[in-house]
Design an enzyme around this catalytic site. Structure first.
Site, short mmCIF file in Angstrom:
data_model
loop_
_atom_site.label_atom_id
_atom_site.label_comp_id
_atom_site.label_asym_id
_atom_site.label_seq_id
_atom_site.Cartn_x
_atom_site.Cartn_y
_atom_site.Cartn_z
N CYS A 135 0.84 -1.38 -0.10
CA CYS A 135 -0.48 0.17 0.09
C CYS A 135 0.93 0.95 -0.05
O CYS A 135 1.33 1.67 1.18
CB CYS A 135 -1.26 -0.11 1.59
SG CYS A 135 -1.47 1.34 1.14
N CYS A 173 -0.48 4.52 2.06
CA CYS A 173 -0.20 4.36 3.09
C CYS A 173 0.14 3.27 3.96
O CYS A 173 1.08 2.93 4.35
CB CYS A 173 -2.07 4.73 4.32
SG CYS A 173 -3.02 3.90 3.66
N SER A 174 -0.87 1.86 4.11
CA SER A 174 -0.08 0.50 4.77
C SER A 174 -1.32 -0.33 5.47
O SER A 174 -1.15 -1.16 5.97
CB SER A 174 0.67 0.78 6.25
OG SER A 174 0.50 1.51 7.15
N CYS A 175 -2.18 -0.34 3.89
CA CYS A 175 -3.03 -0.59 4.35
C CYS A 175 -2.88 -2.62 4.22
O CYS A 175 -2.12 -2.74 3.22
CB CYS A 175 -4.20 -0.45 3.10
SG CYS A 175 -4.96 0.69 3.25
#
Lengths: 226, 208
Positions: free
Chosen positions: B109, B112-114
């Site tokens: 991601c 962000c960091s999904c």
């Protein structure tokens, strides 16, 4: 308009440091606490996940680039609580409450005995949307992120590295809440969501392997037919 | 200390030290009746002890053992996970992507960091790092080399950037040496990184 710091796909960056086996899930106790507080307060319904992301993205550039992961969560959460009228500047400065919150909010807080069920239920973003404009196999061009935001500065999930690029629709995920609207409390405005496949060479040049691909999920309003 | 109320930025008014920042925020919220600290404890406990990559590993092992289940998973994984009660927070819409001799999949991601939390638990620090978020889309083969995986030229790399609430899970190829093992044994071969794409399934340590 300058590319926002969170939109970093394709940027130069150092080597990865893989974690070792049996590394703890949380480095610090305050990391765990931040995770728990963020999820618990989110359950009140005073904001949505898109607003949470936008709140982190909206941190001043210097903060975004220097903050550790959970510091960003903390910064975003503090600002969101303030913006939504749940905590005051005075309270933030003193570290204590000025008084009880509205009963309406207190009634909505997540209680310990509801945590497991709440985490298991999740929050689906699937919604009914109009008839899809695009079909599997169709070639499309991607807009520029700045052309998809509903306010300035605004939230979008269109990364700059696919702006103006051409890709192929490979999946149709159905209708989903549009973050560009939802982040700013402008309604859910659900749209058809597609997985769009790009050639790595088209994105990065001849240095990329010729058969490598990058797939990005794009809402219908991010794309134009060609 | 400079701050900008007009843009709603008040985070700088909290203490400088992050641990104290969290403490201050939690104190305010609890005093106002906006937070149940036991709920915070319960959330932490779920992610520390209950939800983790063993859940995804069981799904992969079952797909290796049962061709019909694998077919269902690749046709409509969202439905499979919903029916199994595994479509919770940050995993409501999981699409399974299969590694083959032709294609190696890698999940990231960039924005962000999904990450598919219900199946893999808390994401590791490297997944959330600027280094991974920046380079996974543009230099996947370098990233994989940094994880000790050499992808032959004959295999293409497909990187999935999780920009929406769709979460991607890699179904790694079953190692030849593991054929014939029952599902509970196979699950031990399925590493967390193999379901993100930065690893391959491996014989568990300590087993001949």
């Amino acid at each position: 308009m300058m590319k926002p710091p969170h939109d970093m796909g394709g940027d130069q960056a150092p080597q990865i440091v893989p974690d070792k086996p049996d590394e703890p899930k949380f480095e610090e106790a305050w990391h765990r606490r931040t995770l728990g507080i963020t999820i618990a307060t989110g359950a009140m319904g005073a904001w949505n996940i898109d607003s949470s992301r936008f709140a982190r993205e909206s941190l001043p550039r210097d903060d975004y680039q220097s903050f550790s992961y959970y510091e960003k969560w903390l910064g975003g959460l503090t600002n969101l609580l303030f913006q939504r009228g749940l905590i005051s500047e005075n309270e933030i400065m003193s570290g204590h409450s000025d008084g009880q919150a509205d009963k309406a909010w207190q009634d909505k807080i997540l209680r310990a005995d509801r945590v497991k069920a709440a985490l298991a239920a999740g929050a689906s973003t699937n919604r009914a949307a109009d008839e899809p404009l695009f079909v599997i196999g169709q070639t499309v061009r991607v807009k520029h992120p700045a052309d998809t935001t509903q306010q300035q500065p605004g939230h979008t999930r269109l990364p700059h590295y696919i702006a103006d690029k051409t890709g192929v629709i490979i999946m149709h995920h159905g209708g989903h809440v549009l973050p560009n609207a939802n982040a700013h409390f402008l309604g859910e405005q659900p749209e058809n969501l597609y997985a769009v496949e790009f050639s790595a060479v088209d994105l990065w040049g001849q240095g990329a392997a010729p058969t490598d691909r990058v797939v990005v999920d794009c809402w219908e309003s991010y794309l134009v037919a060609i | 200390m400079p701050h900008d109320h007009d843009d709603g930025h008040v985070h700088h008014l909290l203490p400088a030290e992050p641990a104290l920042r969290v403490k201050a925020l939690e104190t305010i919220l609890v005093e106002k009746g906006l937070l149940d600290p036991l709920a915070v404890d319960a959330i932490i406990a779920e992610y520390e002890h209950k939800i983790g990559p063993h859940i995804g590993a069981e799904i992969v092992a079952r797909a290796w053992c049962e061709p019909a289940f694998k077919a269902e998973l690749l046709k409509d994984s969202e439905a499979v996970f919903r029916e199994a009660g595994l479509a919770g927070r940050q995993g409501e819409h999981v699409v399974v992507v299969e590694n083959t001799p032709d294609v190696h999949n890698l999940i990231v991601c960039t924005l962000c960091s999904c990450y598919p939390w219900p199946l893999l638990g808390v994401p590791p620090a490297w997944y959330k790092s600027d280094a991974y978020r920046s380079r996974a889309v543009s230099k996947p083969r370098q990233i994989l080399a940094e994880f000790g995986i050499d992808i032959p030229v004959s295999q293409s790399v497909k990187v999935w950037d999780s920009t929406a609430e769709i979460r991607y899970l890699v179904l790694p190829m079953q190692p030849e040496e593991s054929h014939g093992l029952p599902a509970p044994e196979l699950a031990k071969w399925v590493t967390r990184n193999s379901m993100i794409g930065t690893g391959l399934p491996a014989r568990p340590v300590g087993i001949e």
